[in-house]
Design a protein around this motif. Structure first.
Motif, short mmCIF file in Angstrom:
data_model
loop_
_atom_site.label_atom_id
_atom_site.label_comp_id
_atom_site.label_asym_id
_atom_site.label_seq_id
_atom_site.Cartn_x
_atom_site.Cartn_y
_atom_site.Cartn_z
N ASP A 342 0.82 -1.22 0.00
CA ASP A 342 0.00 0.00 0.00
C ASP A 342 0.86 1.27 0.00
O ASP A 342 0.32 2.38 0.04
CB ASP A 342 -1.01 -0.01 1.16
CG ASP A 342 -0.35 0.06 2.54
OD1 ASP A 342 0.88 0.28 2.62
OD2 ASP A 342 -1.08 -0.11 3.55
N THR A 344 3.07 2.25 2.29
CA THR A 344 3.56 2.69 3.59
C THR A 344 4.79 1.87 3.98
O THR A 344 5.09 0.83 3.38
CB THR A 344 2.48 2.56 4.69
OG1 THR A 344 2.07 1.20 4.80
CG2 THR A 344 1.27 3.43 4.38
N ASN A 381 3.82 6.95 6.43
CA ASN A 381 3.22 7.22 5.12
C ASN A 381 3.87 8.47 4.54
O ASN A 381 3.61 9.59 4.98
CB ASN A 381 1.70 7.41 5.29
CG ASN A 381 1.00 7.64 3.96
OD1 ASN A 381 1.64 7.89 2.94
ND2 ASN A 381 -0.33 7.56 3.98
N SER A 383 3.37 9.93 1.86
CA SER A 383 2.46 10.83 1.16
C SER A 383 1.64 11.69 2.11
O SER A 383 0.99 12.64 1.68
CB SER A 383 1.47 10.04 0.29
OG SER A 383 2.15 9.16 -0.55
N ASN A 551 -5.70 0.97 -1.80
CA ASN A 551 -4.85 0.50 -0.68
C ASN A 551 -5.02 -0.99 -0.33
O ASN A 551 -4.42 -1.45 0.65
CB ASN A 551 -5.02 1.34 0.60
CG ASN A 551 -4.47 2.75 0.45
OD1 ASN A 551 -3.59 2.98 -0.38
ND2 ASN A 551 -4.97 3.68 1.24
C1 LIG Z 1 -1.08 7.85 2.80
O1 LIG Z 1 -1.43 9.20 2.83
C2 LIG Z 1 -2.13 9.67 1.68
C3 LIG Z 1 -2.30 11.16 1.83
O2 LIG Z 1 -2.96 11.46 3.01
C4 LIG Z 1 -3.45 8.92 1.57
O3 LIG Z 1 -4.11 9.30 0.40
C5 LIG Z 1 -3.16 7.42 1.51
O4 LIG Z 1 -4.36 6.69 1.51
C6 LIG Z 1 -2.34 7.00 2.72
N1 LIG Z 1 -1.99 5.59 2.58
C7 LIG Z 1 -2.48 4.65 3.37
C8 LIG Z 1 -2.07 3.25 3.09
O5 LIG Z 1 -3.19 4.90 4.31
#
Ligand SMILES: *[C@@H]1O[C@H](CO)[C@@H](O)[C@H](O)[C@H]1NC(C)=O
Ligand SMILES: *[C@@H]1O[C@H](CO)[C@@H](O)[C@H](O)[C@H]1NC(C)=O
Ligand SMILES: *[C@@H]1O[C@H](CO)[C@@H](O)[C@H](O)[C@H]1NC(C)=O
Ligand SMILES: *[C@@H]1O[C@H](CO)[C@@H](O)[C@H](O)[C@H]1NC(C)=O
Ligand SMILES: *[C@@H]1O[C@H](CO)[C@@H](O)[C@H](O)[C@H]1NC(C)=O
Ligand SMILES: [Cu+2]
Length: 589
Positions: A342, A344, A381, A383, A551
């Motif tokens: 995913d 992370t 994470n 992102s 995810n």
């Molecule tokens: C990681 O963060 C991004 C931005 O907030 C989000 O879109 C994404 O779903 C997150 N990843 C997971 C695996 O939660």
């Protein structure tokens, strides 16, 4: 004293059993499960095929035996949850490992022959209680069918204890650093400040960086960068190495803490994605703020040192500077950072005080130089917005300390296998706070029990550049929501060779893709590009291919990246992808 070389090989493109479409286990999301015992302590682990994990220990008095001596290697079969002792031939104590571009695994370096208690054996040619001759190299073929074992190679590497291995863009291996005899930290008398190649390209080459970075330059932290250079990080120094002409370029000094063994930070190259144009950023978290002179100061109580919370990252092809990243919620030494499908980074194992390594110092806890284990994992994470990247939400804790010589590895079904812990000179279980640990756990990430996508159309081999291919999804694969095709990605993960808080070769590459749907919106299609046209983004060799819908990853299948042979990889023009569309052209499934 005994450098050696072990090999393992397999054909990535042949499957001897049906790949499951759903997880193997019934674990609970966010939880650990005790799944059994390893036969040996899991100092080193790698995934040889989608069904086999190879586990390697040092030579020690494990009760499991093979060829009438204790075993220090095994093959673990995921589908049957069974273990088979293997003969690793030579002493694999603190070796390095990685996979060649043709799928053969190397295990290089290690310790001299020993007898009880890790004491040097009188003879280096075998015999004695452990029968662990100086082998220098051996070769294993971990196929799914038939009997596979470690075998010795005929190539002699230079003496290396704690070397790092990194696969290069032509699928060959660079073997870096280490020391000749061993010990808690390196020193000038035994430093091996060189790198060499397999297949050999002649005499080892001296690295000025490795001569300057004593005493904490064992297992130098190394990544092949998309520019074709290597990032090397040891002690407080960071360089770019152009191994093609031996040029070293100094980058920023490492802030806050030593990250190399035995400070042993958690380290990882973050996902390379179309969004970041496959630009490599390396994350370093934890470790220990210990000055160069303190490592060998008898008055300095290592086990009492609080591990660092500091996280920094660097994007070496773009900038020589480290940036601070969100700090760890608590200090940690010996974290394992595992890339999940995913996107992370899963962080597990390690301790709040002290470092990796073991010994007889009066301040040690038993023989452990670390104390106060972490039981709760974390996820990072990249992102997410700064300040919100770390979380342990929804994660339960383990009860098992994972101290020095523990390991962690991503499995094809998306679970993380966690095993080992053995801060002891020999197999020790009686009355110890940190005994030799055989209990093996799986951790099940947040997606584990969800219905997994079962995509059709994943090729078994990928090229660098070339024609795109289409992966088809049913509405169920898309969680019942056709628009989830717009939240679907195709990713390659190489889980790497796990040892000493590193996963050598671990890498995550998202492929370029676009999407469309069937006219009646009952099916989605992901049109996926081949690997970006640059073998330094991910070196040739086997990797797991996952598709990830909102995810939730599919079960990973093994693919071969590149030609499956060592040598310059063919790079083809990239076929441009059409624009994404939720109204498609009518491919039907
Ligand atoms: C990681 O963060 C991004 C931005 O907030 C989000 O879109 C994404 O779903 C997150 N990843 C997971 C695996 O939660
Ligand atoms: C991979 O290459 C190495 C080095 O040439 C060789 O020893 C090994 O046998 C090869 N493995 C396979 C599966 O061809
Ligand atoms: C080493 O090679 C790289 C290209 O790979 C080049 O940019 C660099 O200038 C070379 N350095 C030296 C000292 O020749
Ligand atoms: C690391 O330790 C040194 C003293 O040995 C100290 O000056 C420095 O502030 C410390 N750095 C951090 C980030 O704690
Ligand atoms: C992405 O990287 C490639 C290779 O370094 C470069 O040629 C290209 O211009 C970059 N693209 C963007 C959009 O930055
Ligand atoms: Cu070790």
């Amino acid at each position: 004293m005994m450098p050696f070389f072990l090999y393992a090989s397999f054909l990535a493109v042949s499957f001897a059993y049906d790949i499951p479409t759903q997880p193997l286990k019934k674990g609970l999301d966010g939880q650990f499960e005790l799944v059994g015992n390893t036969l040996i302590s899991a100092q080193q682990m790698f995934l040889g095929t989608t069904d086999k994990v190879y586990i390697v220990d040092k030579v020690e008095n494990n009760p499991s035996r093979v060829k009438s001596h204790p075993a220090w290697a095994e093959e673990y079969t995921l589908s049957s949850n069974t273990h088979r002792a293997m003969d690793a031939i030579t002493n694999t104590f603190c070796a390095g490992g990685n996979v060649l571009g043709n799928g053969t695994w190397l295990n290089v370096g290690g310790n001299q022959a020993v007898t009880y208690g890790g004491v040097q054996a009188e003879t280096q040619i075998g015999g004695g209680p452990y029968d662990d001759p100086d082998g220098r190299k051996s070769m294993l073929d971990p196929c799914d069918n038939g009997h596979c074992d470690w075998t010795l190679s005929s190539f002699q590497a230079d003496q290396r204890w704690y070397p790092t291995l990194e696969t290069l863009e032509d699928g060959t291996m660079i073997i870096i650093g280490g020391c000749r005899w061993g010990g808690y930290v390196n020193d000038a008398q035994q430093n091996n400040p060189t790198y060499e190649f397999f297949p050999t390209r002649g005499k080892p080459v001296i690295s000025p960086h490795l001569t300057r970075t004593l005493p904490t330059n064992l297992y130098p932290l190394t990544w092949l960068l998309p520019s074709g250079r290597l990032l090397l990080q040891s002690n407080w120094e960071t360089i770019l190495l152009d191994y093609k002409n031996g040029t070293e370029t100094l980058l920023d000094a490492m802030p806050d803490a030593v990250r190399t063994y035995p400070a042993s930070a958690g380290t990882v190259m973050l996902p390379l994605t179309p969004a970041n144009n496959w630009t490599a950023t390396i994350l370093f978290c934890g470790g220990s703020n210990i000055s160069t002179w303190q490592w060998t100061d008898p008055a300095f109580v290592i086990v009492g040192q609080r591990a660092s919370q500091s996280c920094v990252n660097i994007t070496p092809d773009v900038s020589p500077n480290y940036e601070h990243d969100d700090p760890l919620p608590e200090g940690r030494s010996m974290a394992n950072f595992i890339l999940l499908p995913d996107g992370t980074v899963f962080c597990t194992n390690g301790a709040r005080t002290g470092t990796a390594g073991y010994g007889y110092n009066p301040w040690a806890v038993g023989m452990s130089y670390a104390d106060d284990p972490h039981f709760t994992p974390l996820a990072y994470n990249a992102s997410a917005a700064p300040g919100t990247r770390w979380s342990s939400q929804g994660f339960s804790s383990t009860k098992i300390p994972r101290m020095y010589h523990s390991s962690a590895l991503l499995l094809p079904d998306g679970a993380v296998m966690i095993a080992g812990s053995n801060p002891n000179a020999d197999y020790s279980v009686a009355d110890l706070k940190y005994p030799t640990e055989y209990r093996m756990e799986f951790f099940y990430p947040a997606y584990y029990t969800h219905r997994r996508p079962q995509p059709r159309g994943i090729p078994s081999q990928l090229s660098y550049g070339g024609s795109s291919f289409t992966i088809a999804f049913t509405l169920d694969d898309l969680g019942g929501e056709i628009t989830n095709i717009a939240k679907t990605k195709a990713v390659l993960i190489r889980p790497g060779f796990s040892t000493h808080s590193m996963n050598m070769g671990q890498r995550y590459v998202e492929l370029e893709s676009t999407y469309s749907t069937s006219d009646d919106n009952s099916a989605g299609f992901l049109r996926v590009s081949q690997v970006p046209p640059n073998p330094s983004i991910i070196a040739p060799g086997p990797a797991l291919f996952f598709v990830v819908v909102n995810n939730i990853p599919s079960i990973g299948v093994q693919v071969m990246i590149g030609s499956g042979q060592l040598g310059t990889q063919k790079v083809l023009p990239v076929e441009p992808l059409p624009a994404p569309s939720l109204r498609n052209i009518g491919i039907s499934i």
